[in-house]
Design an enzyme around this catalytic site. Structure first.
Site, PDB file in Angstrom:
ATOM      1  N   ASP A  32       0.860  -1.180   0.000  1.00 50.06           N
ATOM      2  CA  ASP A  32       0.000   0.000   0.000  1.00 50.06           C
ATOM      3  C   ASP A  32       0.898   1.232   0.000  1.00 50.06           C
ATOM      4  O   ASP A  32       2.095   1.140   0.275  1.00 50.06           O
ATOM      5  CB  ASP A  32      -0.899  -0.010   1.251  1.00 50.06           C
ATOM      6  CG  ASP A  32      -1.780   1.227   1.331  1.00 50.06           C
ATOM      7  OD1 ASP A  32      -2.449   1.543   0.331  1.00 50.06           O
ATOM      8  OD2 ASP A  32      -1.757   1.921   2.363  1.00 50.06           O
ATOM      9  N   SER A  33       0.294   2.378  -0.258  1.00 52.88           N
ATOM     10  CA  SER A  33       1.038   3.632  -0.224  1.00 52.88           C
ATOM     11  C   SER A  33       1.489   3.976   1.209  1.00 52.88           C
ATOM     12  O   SER A  33       2.352   4.819   1.399  1.00 52.88           O
ATOM     13  CB  SER A  33       0.157   4.756  -0.749  1.00 52.88           C
ATOM     14  OG  SER A  33      -1.037   4.799   0.017  1.00 52.88           O
ATOM     15  N   TYR A  47      -0.273   8.416  -2.332  1.00 52.90           N
ATOM     16  CA  TYR A  47      -0.241   8.151  -3.769  1.00 52.90           C
ATOM     17  C   TYR A  47      -1.452   8.799  -4.450  1.00 52.90           C
ATOM     18  O   TYR A  47      -1.410   9.119  -5.622  1.00 52.90           O
ATOM     19  CB  TYR A  47      -0.315   6.647  -4.051  1.00 52.90           C
ATOM     20  CG  TYR A  47       0.944   5.831  -3.816  1.00 52.90           C
ATOM     21  CD1 TYR A  47       2.078   6.366  -3.188  1.00 52.90           C
ATOM     22  CD2 TYR A  47       1.000   4.502  -4.232  1.00 52.90           C
ATOM     23  CE1 TYR A  47       3.207   5.576  -2.974  1.00 52.90           C
ATOM     24  CE2 TYR A  47       2.133   3.724  -4.025  1.00 52.90           C
ATOM     25  CZ  TYR A  47       3.224   4.253  -3.395  1.00 52.90           C
ATOM     26  OH  TYR A  47       4.337   3.465  -3.195  1.00 52.90           O
ATOM     27  N   GLY A  48      -2.521   8.919  -3.701  1.00 54.40           N
ATOM     28  CA  GLY A  48      -3.809   9.328  -4.269  1.00 54.40           C
ATOM     29  C   GLY A  48      -3.837  10.687  -4.931  1.00 54.40           C
ATOM     30  O   GLY A  48      -4.761  11.003  -5.679  1.00 54.40           O
ATOM     31  N   CYS A  71      -3.825  -0.964  -2.153  1.00 52.59           N
ATOM     32  CA  CYS A  71      -4.065   0.463  -2.405  1.00 52.59           C
ATOM     33  C   CYS A  71      -4.968   0.651  -3.631  1.00 52.59           C
ATOM     34  O   CYS A  71      -4.646   0.187  -4.730  1.00 52.59           O
ATOM     35  CB  CYS A  71      -2.715   1.129  -2.650  1.00 52.59           C
ATOM     36  SG  CYS A  71      -2.822   2.886  -2.922  1.00 52.59           S
ATOM     37  N   GLU A 123      -6.196   9.278   9.527  1.00 50.42           N
ATOM     38  CA  GLU A 123      -4.849   9.154  10.104  1.00 50.42           C
ATOM     39  C   GLU A 123      -4.727   9.923  11.415  1.00 50.42           C
ATOM     40  O   GLU A 123      -3.951   9.559  12.293  1.00 50.42           O
ATOM     41  CB  GLU A 123      -3.800   9.594   9.083  1.00 50.42           C
ATOM     42  CG  GLU A 123      -3.837   8.645   7.898  1.00 50.42           C
ATOM     43  CD  GLU A 123      -2.610   8.643   7.024  1.00 50.42           C
ATOM     44  OE1 GLU A 123      -1.792   9.562   7.154  1.00 50.42           O
ATOM     45  OE2 GLU A 123      -2.492   7.717   6.195  1.00 50.42           O
ATOM     46  N   CYS A 149     -11.146   3.217  -0.945  1.00 53.61           N
ATOM     47  CA  CYS A 149      -9.866   3.676  -0.399  1.00 53.61           C
ATOM     48  C   CYS A 149      -9.561   2.840   0.843  1.00 53.61           C
ATOM     49  O   CYS A 149     -10.477   2.499   1.604  1.00 53.61           O
ATOM     50  CB  CYS A 149      -9.965   5.159  -0.040  1.00 53.61           C
ATOM     51  SG  CYS A 149      -8.510   5.806   0.794  1.00 53.61           S
ATOM     52  N   THR A 150      -8.277   2.532   1.007  1.00 52.78           N
ATOM     53  CA  THR A 150      -7.844   1.694   2.144  1.00 52.78           C
ATOM     54  C   THR A 150      -8.312   2.216   3.497  1.00 52.78           C
ATOM     55  O   THR A 150      -8.508   1.443   4.423  1.00 52.78           O
ATOM     56  CB  THR A 150      -6.310   1.651   2.200  1.00 52.78           C
ATOM     57  OG1 THR A 150      -5.806   2.973   2.030  1.00 52.78           O
ATOM     58  CG2 THR A 150      -5.754   0.708   1.157  1.00 52.78           C
ATOM     59  N   HIS A 151      -8.451   3.535   3.617  1.00 49.30           N
ATOM     60  CA  HIS A 151      -8.740   4.126   4.921  1.00 49.30           C
ATOM     61  C   HIS A 151     -10.214   4.072   5.315  1.00 49.30           C
ATOM     62  O   HIS A 151     -10.554   4.196   6.478  1.00 49.30           O
ATOM     63  CB  HIS A 151      -8.307   5.602   4.931  1.00 49.30           C
ATOM     64  CG  HIS A 151      -6.824   5.797   4.930  1.00 49.30           C
ATOM     65  ND1 HIS A 151      -6.000   5.198   4.025  1.00 49.30           N
ATOM     66  CD2 HIS A 151      -6.027   6.541   5.750  1.00 49.30           C
ATOM     67  CE1 HIS A 151      -4.747   5.563   4.267  1.00 49.30           C
ATOM     68  NE2 HIS A 151      -4.740   6.372   5.307  1.00 49.30           N
TER      69      HIS A 151
HETATM   70  N1  DGL Z   1      -3.953   3.892   0.056  1.00 47.50           N
HETATM   71  C1  DGL Z   1      -4.554   4.963  -0.696  1.00 47.50           C
HETATM   72  C2  DGL Z   1      -5.752   4.433  -1.483  1.00 47.50           C
HETATM   73  O1  DGL Z   1      -6.346   3.428  -1.134  1.00 47.50           O
HETATM   74  C3  DGL Z   1      -4.967   6.111   0.204  1.00 47.50           C
HETATM   75  C4  DGL Z   1      -3.813   6.939   0.688  1.00 47.50           C
HETATM   76  C5  DGL Z   1      -3.050   7.589  -0.438  1.00 47.50           C
HETATM   77  O2  DGL Z   1      -3.584   8.488  -1.103  1.00 47.50           O
HETATM   78  O3  DGL Z   1      -1.925   7.173  -0.672  1.00 47.50           O
HETATM   79  O4  DGL Z   1      -6.108   5.021  -2.459  1.00 47.50           O
END
Ligand code: DGL
Length: 269
Positions: free
Chosen positions: A12-13, A44-45, A75, A154, A186-188
């Site tokens: 993941d990022s 990364y987003g 991710c 976060e 999104c992962t979060h």
């Molecule tokens: N892990 C990213 C995603 O699922 C979220 C965080 C990022 O933007 O890197 O898109």
């Protein structure tokens, strides 16, 4: 059978992909995992597809170098723009968060209006629209980038008034078009699932891709006869968690994501 050698590599990022790790640990409690979170280069987003693809290649190479035999792209920003490249470049099985959640969303929607929330990279990639248009052209996808949600998660602001206000604002256009299914792209977002679900209302089904990708990996291992249920809690001792930058903040966030403390190592390429 290569039971002992099977190792699931997840990347993941940053620490967000631990939501996928959590689901994998619950479905495959005896499977050793190796996690790489690119905390030095997160997020990364907000980056271009070209940069995300380059990072994704490096992240995959890191996991392979450390013994991964299966790759999971946790991710969404990576899965939206880099899956094809990674599948062409690497020969090992690659799983990602988008296809299983898209399939479930198509099966779930009754009124044929699906909503997607995610980072800008994920929404702008149009990957969901393209593939839904091919598989089920009568279904409409409505996407909403939600860039403020990653930092809020976060910070641990999972239920605060401000977070609720922002989610309400992001969901309003989706509710206005009467979506009945919402993909948490999104992962979060699984950490906000309860609040999102409350605000979305009972009529909207929530699709959590971290659960869907874990199920895909589980099925793959089962179909390939890889059953190590007799080995107890292997992941406790054999799993590794690497981050490209380790700070007290990332350690704290990682613990919140996983709901338990893990030992984090600094990744050296
Ligand atoms: N892990 C990213 C995603 O699922 C979220 C965080 C990022 O933007 O890197 O898109």
């Amino acid at each position: 059978m290569h039971i002992e050698k099977e190792k699931i590599g997840i990347f993941d990022s940053g620490v967000g992909g631990l939501t996928v790790v959590k689901e994998l640990m619950s479905l495959l409690p005896n499977k050793p995992l190796i996690y790489f979170g690119d905390t030095a280069r997160t997020p990364y987003g907000t980056k271009s597809a070209e940069t995300i693809i380059q990072y994704a290649i490096e992240d995959t190479e890191f996991l392979i170098k450390h013994g991964a035999t299966v790759i999971v792209i946790a991710c969404h920003s990576v899965a939206s723009v880099a899956t094809e490249t990674l599948k062409k470049r690497f020969t090992l099985p690659i799983f990602e968060v988008i296809s299983p959640s898209r399939e479930l969303a198509i099966k779930t929607t009754k009124n044929k209006n699906i909503g997607l929330i995610g980072t800008r990279a994920t929404v702008n990639s149009n990957v969901y629209n393209r593939e839904i248009a091919q598989i089920a052209p009568d279904i409409k996808l409505f996407s909403q980038p939600c860039p403020l949600l990653v930092p809020l998660v976060e910070e641990g602001w999972l239920k605060s008034r401000e977070t609720r206000m922002i989610i309400r604002k992001y969901l309003r256009p989706l509710r206005d078009v009467a979506i009945d299914t919402l993909i948490l792209g999104c992962t979060h977002y699984p950490l906000l699932k309860r609040v999102i679900s409350e605000i979305a209302g009972k009529k909207i089904s929530i699709i959590d891709p971290s659960k869907e990708v874990a199920r895909d990996v589980f099925e793959h291992l089962k179909n390939n006869g890889i059953d190590n249920s007799d080995l107890v809690n292997i992941h406790e001792s054999q799993s590794r968690f690497y981050l490209s930058d380790v700070s007290p903040t990332t350690e704290k966030i990682a613990t919140n994501f996983l709901g338990r403390k893990i030992s984090i190592e600094k990744a050296i390429a």
